[in-house]
Design a protein around this motif. Structure first.
Motif, short mmCIF file in Angstrom:
data_model
loop_
_atom_site.label_atom_id
_atom_site.label_comp_id
_atom_site.label_asym_id
_atom_site.label_seq_id
_atom_site.Cartn_x
_atom_site.Cartn_y
_atom_site.Cartn_z
N THR A 15 -22.63 55.47 74.53
CA THR A 15 -23.72 55.40 75.79
C THR A 15 -23.54 53.78 76.15
O THR A 15 -23.42 53.53 77.33
CB THR A 15 -24.95 55.39 75.33
N ASN B 241 -27.34 63.73 56.14
CA ASN B 241 -28.12 62.40 56.49
C ASN B 241 -26.98 61.37 56.98
O ASN B 241 -27.19 60.78 57.84
CB ASN B 241 -29.12 62.09 55.71
N GLU C 110 -22.74 58.03 69.16
CA GLU C 110 -23.46 58.19 70.34
C GLU C 110 -24.01 56.99 71.16
O GLU C 110 -23.91 56.72 72.28
CB GLU C 110 -24.32 59.30 70.19
N ALA C 111 -24.50 56.07 70.32
CA ALA C 111 -25.16 54.92 70.98
C ALA C 111 -24.03 54.05 71.35
O ALA C 111 -24.19 53.27 72.40
CB ALA C 111 -26.04 54.13 69.76
N GLU D 34 -24.09 61.80 58.17
CA GLU D 34 -23.50 62.47 59.17
C GLU D 34 -24.18 62.19 60.36
O GLU D 34 -23.75 62.05 61.47
CB GLU D 34 -23.08 63.86 59.11
N VAL D 35 -25.37 62.39 60.25
CA VAL D 35 -26.44 62.31 61.38
C VAL D 35 -26.43 61.02 61.78
O VAL D 35 -26.35 60.34 63.05
CB VAL D 35 -27.99 62.75 60.88
N THR D 36 -26.52 60.13 60.77
CA THR D 36 -26.43 58.60 60.97
C THR D 36 -25.21 58.24 61.58
O THR D 36 -25.21 57.50 62.60
CB THR D 36 -26.72 57.60 59.77
N ARG D 37 -24.01 58.57 61.33
CA ARG D 37 -22.72 58.27 62.03
C ARG D 37 -22.90 58.90 63.29
O ARG D 37 -22.30 58.05 64.17
CB ARG D 37 -21.47 58.89 60.90
N ALA D 38 -23.08 60.16 63.74
CA ALA D 38 -23.14 60.60 64.94
C ALA D 38 -23.85 59.87 65.76
O ALA D 38 -23.63 59.50 66.82
CB ALA D 38 -23.46 61.92 64.72
N THR D 39 -25.16 59.38 65.34
CA THR D 39 -26.13 58.86 66.12
C THR D 39 -25.77 57.58 66.61
O THR D 39 -25.77 56.97 67.72
CB THR D 39 -27.53 58.65 65.50
N ASN D 40 -24.98 56.60 65.62
CA ASN D 40 -24.26 55.48 65.93
C ASN D 40 -23.06 55.47 66.95
O ASN D 40 -23.19 54.74 67.79
CB ASN D 40 -24.06 54.68 64.66
#
Length: 88
Positions: free
Chosen positions: A47, A33, A43-44, A35-41
């Motif tokens: 972008t 979880n 990527e944002a 890592e998902v948060t880190r990666a999502t941030n």
């Protein structure tokens, strides 16, 4: 046949193993979880930076085109800036 003491020891060992596995599963879930948060941030953020760069590039392209359209024909200009002289 196992004695009651041996069965009790086996049950305790299995219970401890299950508890340890549960802890590992919880820790792994938390790590996933995070890592998902880190990666999502990330990527944002990427972008947003890509969008900013795209906007800047478009603006620069427009500025370059404007400059190309507005440039003066330097071949018709004097290159000698002293007063009273001319290359023409």
């Amino acid at each position: 046949d196992l004695s009651d003491l041996e069965e009790s020891a086996d049950i305790t060992a299995n219970t401890n193993a299950i508890t340890s596995n549960d802890t590992d599963i919880t820790n792994n879930t938390t790590a996933i979880n995070n890592e998902v948060t880190r990666a999502t941030n990330a990527e944002a953020a990427n972008t947003a930076l890509i969008n900013t760069n795209t906007t800047n590039i478009t603006s620069n392209d427009t500025d370059i085109t404007d400059l190309q359209n507005d440039k003066e024909d330097t071949a018709n200009k004097s290159t000698d800036v002293a007063l009273g002289t001319s290359d023409v």
